[in-house]
Scaffold this motif. Sequence first.
Motif, PDB file in Angstrom:
ATOM      1  N   ASP A  25     -25.253  13.769 -26.107  1.00 44.80           N
ATOM      2  CA  ASP A  25     -25.132  15.185 -25.771  1.00 44.80           C
ATOM      3  C   ASP A  25     -25.360  15.984 -27.048  1.00 44.80           C
ATOM      4  O   ASP A  25     -24.494  16.032 -27.924  1.00 44.80           O
ATOM      5  N   ARG A  26     -26.559  16.583 -27.148  1.00 41.16           N
ATOM      6  CA  ARG A  26     -26.935  17.320 -28.361  1.00 41.16           C
ATOM      7  C   ARG A  26     -25.980  18.477 -28.642  1.00 41.16           C
ATOM      8  O   ARG A  26     -25.586  18.706 -29.781  1.00 41.16           O
ATOM      9  N   GLN A  27     -25.609  19.203 -27.605  1.00 36.48           N
ATOM     10  CA  GLN A  27     -24.758  20.380 -27.794  1.00 36.48           C
ATOM     11  C   GLN A  27     -23.399  20.005 -28.389  1.00 36.48           C
ATOM     12  O   GLN A  27     -22.888  20.688 -29.262  1.00 36.48           O
ATOM     13  N   ARG A  28     -22.839  18.908 -27.945  1.00 37.34           N
ATOM     14  CA  ARG A  28     -21.544  18.454 -28.453  1.00 37.34           C
ATOM     15  C   ARG A  28     -21.681  17.489 -29.620  1.00 37.34           C
ATOM     16  O   ARG A  28     -20.671  17.010 -30.144  1.00 37.34           O
ATOM     17  N   ARG A  29     -22.921  17.150 -29.964  1.00 33.16           N
ATOM     18  CA  ARG A  29     -23.200  16.132 -30.983  1.00 33.16           C
ATOM     19  C   ARG A  29     -22.419  14.861 -30.654  1.00 33.16           C
ATOM     20  O   ARG A  29     -21.765  14.267 -31.490  1.00 33.16           O
ATOM     21  N   SER A  30     -22.531  14.452 -29.409  1.00 32.28           N
ATOM     22  CA  SER A  30     -21.785  13.305 -28.920  1.00 32.28           C
ATOM     23  C   SER A  30     -22.729  12.137 -28.649  1.00 32.28           C
ATOM     24  O   SER A  30     -23.747  12.309 -27.986  1.00 32.28           O
ATOM     25  N   VAL A  31     -22.372  10.964 -29.168  1.00 30.20           N
ATOM     26  CA  VAL A  31     -23.104   9.732 -28.889  1.00 30.20           C
ATOM     27  C   VAL A  31     -22.052   8.686 -28.518  1.00 30.20           C
ATOM     28  O   VAL A  31     -21.162   8.392 -29.306  1.00 30.20           O
ATOM     29  N   ARG A  32     -22.144   8.165 -27.308  1.00 28.39           N
ATOM     30  CA  ARG A  32     -21.211   7.127 -26.886  1.00 28.39           C
ATOM     31  C   ARG A  32     -21.970   6.078 -26.085  1.00 28.39           C
ATOM     32  O   ARG A  32     -23.078   6.339 -25.609  1.00 28.39           O
ATOM     33  N   TRP A  33     -21.376   4.905 -25.956  1.00 32.93           N
ATOM     34  CA  TRP A  33     -22.038   3.826 -25.236  1.00 32.93           C
ATOM     35  C   TRP A  33     -20.994   2.934 -24.579  1.00 32.93           C
ATOM     36  O   TRP A  33     -19.846   2.868 -25.014  1.00 32.93           O
ATOM     37  N   GLU A  34     -21.437   2.284 -23.499  1.00 31.09           N
ATOM     38  CA  GLU A  34     -20.563   1.338 -22.804  1.00 31.09           C
ATOM     39  C   GLU A  34     -21.345   0.074 -22.514  1.00 31.09           C
ATOM     40  O   GLU A  34     -22.576   0.102 -22.458  1.00 31.09           O
ATOM     41  N   PRO A  35     -20.638  -1.041 -22.319  1.00 30.98           N
ATOM     42  CA  PRO A  35     -21.314  -2.319 -22.088  1.00 30.98           C
ATOM     43  C   PRO A  35     -22.111  -2.337 -20.787  1.00 30.98           C
ATOM     44  O   PRO A  35     -21.743  -1.685 -19.814  1.00 30.98           O
TER      45      PRO A  35
END
Length: 156
Positions: free
Chosen positions: A75-85
């Motif tokens: 999410d560019r706006q929140r500068r969020s990078v997450r991942w799940e298996p």
Amino acid sequence: MTVHVPFDLSYEMDVRADADAVYAVLADVPLSASHFPGLERLVDLGGSRYRWELAKLGTEHVHLQTVYASRYHCDRQRRSVRWEPVAGEGNARVGGRWVIEPRPQGTHLRLELAGELDVPAPAITRALVAPLVVAENERLIERYLANLAERFGGEV
């Protein structure tokens, strides 16, 4: 037999690059992954899913190769990078996130990882195997962070 080795790790650092530049690298999974030591191959599975295939560790006759896949959400706006298996891919399950916070002199980063690695070994060896696997995993992640810090102009 298989020994299941859980891990839950967190790292923090401040880098010189601004938060948007940091986000651009971390949200580009192949670019970010290119900084990971021992990455043999990154396979794009489509749908923001990637399979990580790390180099084999050990000897010719006794070795371990970590393979896992994760689905990424950026999410560019929140500068969020997450991942799940991603289920059914490899011998590990890895989830996590990058927390990217702008600072006056750069960016504060926090990496949070959690998962489990399946190691082919007798259950009786768990007390020996688990700490070695976790220590090697930590060594690789710390090298990865050092490589990223260099990419981002060094730590503050």
